[in-house]
Structure formats: structure tokens, C-alpha cells
Design an enzyme around this catalytic site. Structure first.
Site, PDB file in Angstrom:
ATOM      1  N   GLU A  21       0.707  -1.176  -0.103  1.00 11.23           N
ATOM      2  CA  GLU A  21       0.024  -0.015   0.063  1.00 11.23           C
ATOM      3  C   GLU A  21       0.828   1.158   0.014  1.00 11.23           C
ATOM      4  O   GLU A  21       1.789   1.273   0.851  1.00 11.23           O
ATOM      5  CB  GLU A  21      -0.780   0.022   1.282  1.00 11.23           C
ATOM      6  CG  GLU A  21      -1.867   1.185   1.402  1.00 11.23           C
ATOM      7  CD  GLU A  21      -2.806   1.121   2.505  1.00 11.23           C
ATOM      8  OE1 GLU A  21      -3.619   0.331   2.486  1.00 11.23           O
ATOM      9  OE2 GLU A  21      -2.871   2.070   3.221  1.00 11.23           O
ATOM     10  N   TYR A  63      -6.788   6.921  -0.777  1.00 12.73           N
ATOM     11  CA  TYR A  63      -7.615   7.906  -0.855  1.00 12.73           C
ATOM     12  C   TYR A  63      -7.598   9.070   0.115  1.00 12.73           C
ATOM     13  O   TYR A  63      -8.247   8.643   1.117  1.00 12.73           O
ATOM     14  CB  TYR A  63      -8.928   7.325  -1.564  1.00 12.73           C
ATOM     15  CG  TYR A  63      -9.859   8.466  -2.298  1.00 12.73           C
ATOM     16  CD1 TYR A  63      -9.627   8.422  -3.756  1.00 12.73           C
ATOM     17  CD2 TYR A  63     -10.924   9.175  -1.748  1.00 12.73           C
ATOM     18  CE1 TYR A  63     -10.600   9.315  -4.417  1.00 12.73           C
ATOM     19  CE2 TYR A  63     -11.700   9.903  -2.272  1.00 12.73           C
ATOM     20  CZ  TYR A  63     -11.597   9.840  -3.880  1.00 12.73           C
ATOM     21  OH  TYR A  63     -12.364  10.720  -4.718  1.00 12.73           O
ATOM     22  N   HIS A  70      -7.962   3.101  -3.660  1.00 11.41           N
ATOM     23  CA  HIS A  70      -9.195   3.341  -2.740  1.00 11.41           C
ATOM     24  C   HIS A  70     -10.020   4.259  -2.866  1.00 11.41           C
ATOM     25  O   HIS A  70      -9.991   5.215  -3.853  1.00 11.41           O
ATOM     26  CB  HIS A  70      -8.178   3.565  -1.377  1.00 11.41           C
ATOM     27  CG  HIS A  70      -7.242   2.619  -0.969  1.00 11.41           C
ATOM     28  ND1 HIS A  70      -7.012   2.644   0.691  1.00 11.41           N
ATOM     29  CD2 HIS A  70      -6.422   2.022  -1.667  1.00 11.41           C
ATOM     30  CE1 HIS A  70      -6.055   1.688   0.528  1.00 11.41           C
ATOM     31  NE2 HIS A  70      -5.981   1.081  -0.484  1.00 11.41           N
ATOM     32  N   ARG A 108     -15.557   3.813   4.015  1.00  7.18           N
ATOM     33  CA  ARG A 108     -16.197   4.986   4.275  1.00  7.18           C
ATOM     34  C   ARG A 108     -15.263   6.156   4.504  1.00  7.18           C
ATOM     35  O   ARG A 108     -15.803   7.162   3.923  1.00  7.18           O
ATOM     36  CB  ARG A 108     -17.060   4.740   5.491  1.00  7.18           C
ATOM     37  CG  ARG A 108     -17.959   5.929   5.505  1.00  7.18           C
ATOM     38  CD  ARG A 108     -18.747   6.033   6.878  1.00  7.18           C
ATOM     39  NE  ARG A 108     -17.678   6.390   7.952  1.00  7.18           N
ATOM     40  CZ  ARG A 108     -18.159   6.144   9.255  1.00  7.18           C
ATOM     41  NH1 ARG A 108     -19.611   5.973   9.458  1.00  7.18           N
ATOM     42  NH2 ARG A 108     -17.431   6.349  10.349  1.00  7.18           N
ATOM     43  N   ASP A 149     -13.019   8.687   7.353  1.00  4.97           N
ATOM     44  CA  ASP A 149     -13.303   9.254   8.602  1.00  4.97           C
ATOM     45  C   ASP A 149     -13.691  10.645   8.585  1.00  4.97           C
ATOM     46  O   ASP A 149     -13.312  11.280   7.727  1.00  4.97           O
ATOM     47  CB  ASP A 149     -11.961   9.388   9.533  1.00  4.97           C
ATOM     48  CG  ASP A 149     -11.476   7.862   9.877  1.00  4.97           C
ATOM     49  OD1 ASP A 149     -12.192   6.952  10.494  1.00  4.97           O
ATOM     50  OD2 ASP A 149     -10.148   7.694   9.928  1.00  4.97           O
ATOM     51  N   HIS A 204     -13.790  -1.818  14.817  1.00  2.00           N
ATOM     52  CA  HIS A 204     -13.476  -0.395  14.558  1.00  2.00           C
ATOM     53  C   HIS A 204     -13.753   0.434  15.569  1.00  2.00           C
ATOM     54  O   HIS A 204     -14.487   0.181  16.468  1.00  2.00           O
ATOM     55  CB  HIS A 204     -14.600   0.143  13.333  1.00  2.00           C
ATOM     56  CG  HIS A 204     -14.677   1.518  13.037  1.00  2.00           C
ATOM     57  ND1 HIS A 204     -15.424   2.374  13.437  1.00  2.00           N
ATOM     58  CD2 HIS A 204     -13.762   1.933  12.204  1.00  2.00           C
ATOM     59  CE1 HIS A 204     -15.001   3.527  12.863  1.00  2.00           C
ATOM     60  NE2 HIS A 204     -14.030   3.245  11.857  1.00  2.00           N
ATOM     61  N   ASP A 261     -19.119  -5.266  15.305  1.00  2.00           N
ATOM     62  CA  ASP A 261     -18.421  -4.853  14.153  1.00  2.00           C
ATOM     63  C   ASP A 261     -18.344  -6.129  13.162  1.00  2.00           C
ATOM     64  O   ASP A 261     -18.386  -5.581  12.045  1.00  2.00           O
ATOM     65  CB  ASP A 261     -17.032  -4.666  15.004  1.00  2.00           C
ATOM     66  CG  ASP A 261     -16.244  -3.727  13.938  1.00  2.00           C
ATOM     67  OD1 ASP A 261     -16.798  -2.598  13.654  1.00  2.00           O
ATOM     68  OD2 ASP A 261     -15.306  -4.324  13.296  1.00  2.00           O
ATOM     69  N   LYS A 285     -20.847  -6.231   4.398  1.00  2.00           N
ATOM     70  CA  LYS A 285     -20.135  -5.446   3.398  1.00  2.00           C
ATOM     71  C   LYS A 285     -19.806  -6.680   2.456  1.00  2.00           C
ATOM     72  O   LYS A 285     -20.013  -6.505   1.057  1.00  2.00           O
ATOM     73  CB  LYS A 285     -18.920  -4.711   3.872  1.00  2.00           C
ATOM     74  CG  LYS A 285     -19.097  -3.590   4.672  1.00  2.00           C
ATOM     75  CD  LYS A 285     -17.895  -2.705   4.907  1.00  2.00           C
ATOM     76  CE  LYS A 285     -17.202  -3.309   6.206  1.00  2.00           C
ATOM     77  NZ  LYS A 285     -15.965  -2.044   6.574  1.00  2.00           N
ATOM     78  N   GLN A 290      -7.034  -3.846   9.216  1.00  2.50           N
ATOM     79  CA  GLN A 290      -6.220  -2.819   9.885  1.00  2.50           C
ATOM     80  C   GLN A 290      -4.882  -3.440  10.679  1.00  2.50           C
ATOM     81  O   GLN A 290      -5.087  -4.642  10.838  1.00  2.50           O
ATOM     82  CB  GLN A 290      -7.243  -1.976  10.869  1.00  2.50           C
ATOM     83  CG  GLN A 290      -6.499  -0.841  11.699  1.00  2.50           C
ATOM     84  CD  GLN A 290      -5.805   0.113  10.465  1.00  2.50           C
ATOM     85  OE1 GLN A 290      -5.000  -0.161   9.764  1.00  2.50           O
ATOM     86  NE2 GLN A 290      -6.501   1.510  10.370  1.00  2.50           N
TER      87      GLN A 290
END
Ligand code: FAD
Length: 294
Positions: free
Chosen positions: A18, A50, A78, A108, A110, A153, A162, A169, A180
Site C-alpha cells: 500500500e 484516497y 481506494h 467509508r 473518517d 472499528h 463490528d 459488506k 487494519q
């Protein structure tokens, strides 16, 4: 253009990397050096984050296009719902399709300004990543990934809730997830077990950051949302004033985490590179993840 899932489905485990979009020309040179150094090692895909804010978004789009046009790599772009109307999201997704991007990580994002603040939906936008997954699916033949959180999360009440949202999804059409940061392999494996208990066996990639400096350790703690566990502190604290020793122990530690996860059958390891290649290559090389093509 190969899809991420096709690359994960070739029998032997892979690695992926990444990057974040460069802020200026000097950053751009650093990023492209890392991309070129990793290209010959044949990562399964490279993902470009992104950012919130217009200029960073343009840079994500420009960098992704360059990866498509100038390298042999499989890019994954992203996309976030931050401060975007659905019409704008449709535009970005359309643009990705037009330059040949087939893989999108639908997150989504932050709330701008305060990552831990309350999410404020754009008046014509989306509330959850699940909706962004649906939008990507509606608009084209994309391979869609989502974010997963081994400790839950930070704004989720508990890990079971979660997990339910993560499964939603996948139900919305996500093909795979990237986790993460976490510290210990068990933290990731427990999340995989929670998903399996809900009948979900989609590919789940652990996200690893080579622990080369005290700063990367602090960043890992910040992003994972959990303090550094004693077992990790016991190994790294003795090297607080010895950068060379810290780097060596940190790379050993991440390599061991990778070994355990590969033994547990993960389809690949995703590396948060901070736009550098050296430490990632050390871990990947030691784990024997360099493809036969490289
Ligand atoms: P969601 O899945 O929408 O979840 C957000 C919160 O809402 C969670 O607490 C979840 O449990 C809850 N929730 C979800 N669905 C529902 C529902 N139906 N009802 C009630 N609650 C629900 N950020 C960036 O800005 N740019 C990036 O490029 C980027 N890349 C990332 C890559 C990875 C691999 C990861 C792990 C994170 C990335 N992030 C990025 C960070 C991410 O945007 C934030 O962590 C964000 O807060 C959550 O995104 P999400 O996609 O998980 O959101």
C-alpha cells in the site's frame, strides 16, 4: 487487467503493498523509486490510498493512472465517501473504470478534521462503506475490497457488532477484505474465526507494517487503536536508544508474525509501506513470497 481475487486464488500465498499519494515532487520521486523497486518482485497488487480533501484525491487518481499506464503492476484504488455526493462518487468510479482500474477498496473514511468524531453524511452522500460497495458493484465489473478491524472499528460498541457490519459488506458484494494493523497473529486469527462462525470465508488479508523505528511502532499502536502489548514491548523496548538493534528486532518480529499467518493459511500479506520498499522487501524475501515471475 487482473483482479485482486484472481491474484489471491493462484494457490500460493502472495504479498501486496500500500502507498499513499505523493504530496509534492520530492515525495513523488520517493514513491516512484519504491514502486520501481517492488515492481520486479511482482506484488499481487498495489493499492493507493484516497485522502480527504480535493488535492490529495487528484493525486490518488493521477498516481493510480500512472501505475496503470507505466507499470506491469495490478493497481487497486481506494475510495471513500468523505464529503462526496453520490453523483461525485459515480464520477470517480467512472474515471477509475475509464483508465482501466478494476479493483477498488471501498472504505467509508473518517470525519474530516477529527478522525474520532461523529460521522456527518454528505447531504446527497452515503453513511456506511456497505453502500459504497453496492455503488461500485452497480457501476461496473469491479473487484471490491473492504476494511476489516481485528480489534473492532474504534467507533463500534463491540467486536460482534463490528463483525456483523463486516459481514454486511460482504453481503453487499465485497470480494475480499484487508485488515487494519494489529500486533499479534492471534488478534487477526480471532477475527477470521468470528467471520467463519458467521459462514463467511471470503479472502481476508492481514495488514502488516515493518517495525523499523519507534515511530512505526507508535503509528501501529495509533492505527490499530490498541496499546503496544507487553510481549512486543519486552522485545523492542531494550532497543529504545539503539536504532540499528530496534530495526533488526522489529523486522524479526514482523517476519515471525508473517510466518505464523502463512502457516495458518492466509492467502497473502498486505504491507503498509509508507512509500518505502527496503523493509518490506526484507520481510517478503525472508518469507519467500517473491513470485516465480520475479
Ligand atoms: P464502515 O464499514 O462504514 O464502518 C464505519 C463504522 O460504522 C464502524 O464502526 C462500523 O461498525 C459501523 N457500521 C457499519 N455498517 C453499519 C450499519 N449498517 N449500521 C450501524 N453501524 C454500522 N481512510 C481513508 O480516508 N482513505 C483510505 O484510503 C483508507 N484506506 C484504508 C484501508 C484499510 C485497509 C483500512 C483498514 C482502513 C482504511 N481507511 C482509509 C480508514 C477507514 O476509512 C476508517 O477506518 C473508517 O473510519 C471506517 O471505514 P469502513 O470502510 O470500515 O467504514
Amino acid at each position: 487487467m487482473t483482479s485482486v481475487v484472481e491474484r489471491l486464488d493462484r494457490g500460493s500465498p502472495v504479498f501486496s503493498v500500500e502507498f499513499f499519494p505523493p504530496r509534492d515532487e520530492a515525495d513523488e520521486v520517493v514513491l516512484w523509486r519504491a514502486i520501481r523497486e517492488l515492481e520486479s518482485w511482482d506484488p499481487a497488487f498495489v493499492s493507493i490510498t484516497y485522502g480527504a480533501g480535493g488535492s490529495s484525491r487528484d493525486r490518488t487518481i493521477r498516481t493510480t493512472a500512472r501505475v496503470v499506464q507505466e507499470t506491469t503492476l495490478t493497481p487497486m484504488a481506494h475510495l471513500t465517501a468523505v464529503e462526496h455526493s453520490i453523483a461525485e462518487l459515480r464520477n470517480v468510479i467512472g474515471w477509475y473504470a475509464a483508465v482501466g482500474v478494476r479493483n477498488i477498496l471501498a472504505v467509508r473514511g473518517d470525519p474530516p478534521g477529527d478522525p474520532n468524531g461523529e460521522w456527518v453524511r454528505h447531504p446527497d452522500g452515503l453513511t456506511y462503506a456497505e453502500e459504497l460497495v453496492r455503488l461500485c458493484r452497480e457501476l461496473g465489473d469491479f473487484c471490491v475490497g473492504v476494511a476489516a478491524f481485528p480489534y473492532g472499528h474504534p467507533r463500534s460498541g463491540d467486536v460482534d457488532t463490528d463483525t456483523r457490519h463486516l459481514v454486511a459488506k460482504f453481503d453487499a458484494g465485497a470480494d475480499f477484505a484487508i485488515a487494519q494493523l494489529f500486533f499479534q497473529p492471534e488478534d487477526f486469527l480471532r477475527m477470521r474465526d468470528r467471520l467463519a462462525a458467521r459462514g463467511c470465508d471470503a479472502p481476508l488479508l492481514p495488514g502488516l507494517m515493518p517495525l523499523t523505528t519507534a515511530r512505526t511502532l507508535a503509528k501501529t499502536a495509533e492505527l490499530s487503536g490498541v496499546p503496544v502489548p507487553d510481549s512486543v514491548a519486552r522485545r523492542l523496548d531494550p532497543f529504545a536508544d539503539d536504532p540499528i538493534g530496534f530495526r533488526k528486532e522489529g523486522i524479526d518480529l514482523v517476519t515471525e508474525v508473517g510466518e505464523r499467518l502463512l502457516a495458518e493459511g492466509v492467502p497473502g500479506l498486505h504491507f503498509y509501506t509508507f512509500n518505502r520498499s527496503k523493509a518490506t522487501k526484507e520481510v517478503v524475501g525472508r518469507l519467500g513470497l517473491v513470485s516465480a515471475r520475479a
